[in-house]
Motif scaffolding. Structure first.
Motif, PDB file in Angstrom:
ATOM      1  N   ASN A  39      14.796   8.555  -7.067  1.00  0.00           N
ATOM      2  CA  ASN A  39      14.099   8.201  -5.827  1.00  0.00           C
ATOM      3  C   ASN A  39      14.724   7.023  -5.091  1.00  0.00           C
ATOM      4  N   HIS A  81      14.266   3.022  -1.474  1.00  0.00           N
ATOM      5  CA  HIS A  81      13.291   3.789  -2.242  1.00  0.00           C
ATOM      6  C   HIS A  81      12.705   4.883  -1.348  1.00  0.00           C
ATOM      7  N   ASP A 122      10.753   9.037  -1.328  1.00  0.00           N
ATOM      8  CA  ASP A 122      10.103  10.142  -2.015  1.00  0.00           C
ATOM      9  C   ASP A 122       9.879  11.234  -0.981  1.00  0.00           C
ATOM     10  N   HIS A 151       8.189  10.025   2.288  1.00  0.00           N
ATOM     11  CA  HIS A 151       9.101   9.140   3.019  1.00  0.00           C
ATOM     12  C   HIS A 151      10.177   9.979   3.716  1.00  0.00           C
ATOM     13  N   TYR A 209       2.975  -5.292   1.481  1.00  0.00           N
ATOM     14  CA  TYR A 209       2.891  -4.563   0.213  1.00  0.00           C
ATOM     15  C   TYR A 209       4.074  -4.822  -0.709  1.00  0.00           C
ATOM     16  N   GLU A 248       5.352  -2.295  -3.614  1.00  0.00           N
ATOM     17  CA  GLU A 248       4.316  -1.296  -3.901  1.00  0.00           C
ATOM     18  C   GLU A 248       4.280  -0.248  -2.804  1.00  0.00           C
ATOM     19  N   LYS A 249       3.617   0.881  -3.086  1.00  0.00           N
ATOM     20  CA  LYS A 249       3.443   1.911  -2.064  1.00  0.00           C
ATOM     21  C   LYS A 249       2.606   1.368  -0.914  1.00  0.00           C
ATOM     22  N   GLY A 267      -0.806   2.953  -0.409  1.00  0.00           N
ATOM     23  CA  GLY A 267      -0.877   3.885  -1.527  1.00  0.00           C
ATOM     24  C   GLY A 267      -0.211   5.220  -1.242  1.00  0.00           C
ATOM     25  N   ILE A 288       3.284   5.620   0.892  1.00  0.00           N
ATOM     26  CA  ILE A 288       4.722   5.652   1.162  1.00  0.00           C
ATOM     27  C   ILE A 288       5.432   4.642   0.277  1.00  0.00           C
ATOM     28  N   VAL A 289       6.398   5.113  -0.521  1.00  0.00           N
ATOM     29  CA  VAL A 289       7.154   4.193  -1.363  1.00  0.00           C
ATOM     30  C   VAL A 289       7.957   3.246  -0.485  1.00  0.00           C
ATOM     31  N   ASN A 290       8.179   2.064  -1.024  1.00  0.00           N
ATOM     32  CA  ASN A 290       8.813   1.013  -0.244  1.00  0.00           C
ATOM     33  C   ASN A 290       9.501   0.046  -1.186  1.00  0.00           C
ATOM     34  N   ASN A 291      10.577  -0.541  -0.716  1.00  0.00           N
ATOM     35  CA  ASN A 291      11.170  -1.680  -1.401  1.00  0.00           C
ATOM     36  C   ASN A 291      11.672  -2.653  -0.350  1.00  0.00           C
TER      37      ASN A 291
END
Length: 126
Positions: free
Chosen positions: A29, A36, A38, A41, A84, A87-88, A91, A93-96
């Motif tokens: 992912n 990041h 998925d 996203h 966030y 974290e998503k 809750g 969308i994935v994120n970095n």
């Protein structure tokens, strides 16, 4: 000029959305080992890009609106990304951190084109 830029941005967003589904380009992912991603996203990038491509073949005003609307959406996404962190977002969308900083750059570009350029493609005058 908005139409041409919408086609360019739309193609890039669409390509990124597609690349997010390709093993080897995306592993564990992580798109290019940096961002990041998925399914949701990737689909968001695809939808963003396909709308941009469509409006890029449409009217100048529609293309300009695309930049304005998605500039605002990406601005909200950027703020939420900073809130966030890793974290998503909401809750969903994935994120970095890399995603958030890229979204900040995209926000600046989208808003600059959407609000900072006149319909003729020159910088807007006040």
């Amino acid at each position: 000029m908005h139409k041409k830029l919408a086609m360019i941005f739309g193609a890039i967003f669409t390509l990124v959305g597609i690349l997010g589904f390709i093993p080897g380009v995306t592993n564990d992912n992580m798109l290019l080992g940096i961002f990041h991603v998925d399914t949701l996203h990737n689909l968001f990038h695809l939808v963003t890009g396909l709308i941009g491509l469509y409006l890029g073949t449409s009217s100048e005003g529609g293309s300009k609106s695309w930049f304005q609307i998605f500039g605002i959406i990406y601005a909200l996404l950027t703020v939420l990304g900073f809130v966030y962190g890793e974290e998503k977002i909401l809750g969903l969308i994935v994120n970095n951190t890399a995603d958030t900083w890229l979204h900040l750059v995209l926000t600046a570009a989208l808003l600059a084109v959407g609000f900072g350029m006149s319909d003729s493609g020159d910088k807007a005058t006040a």
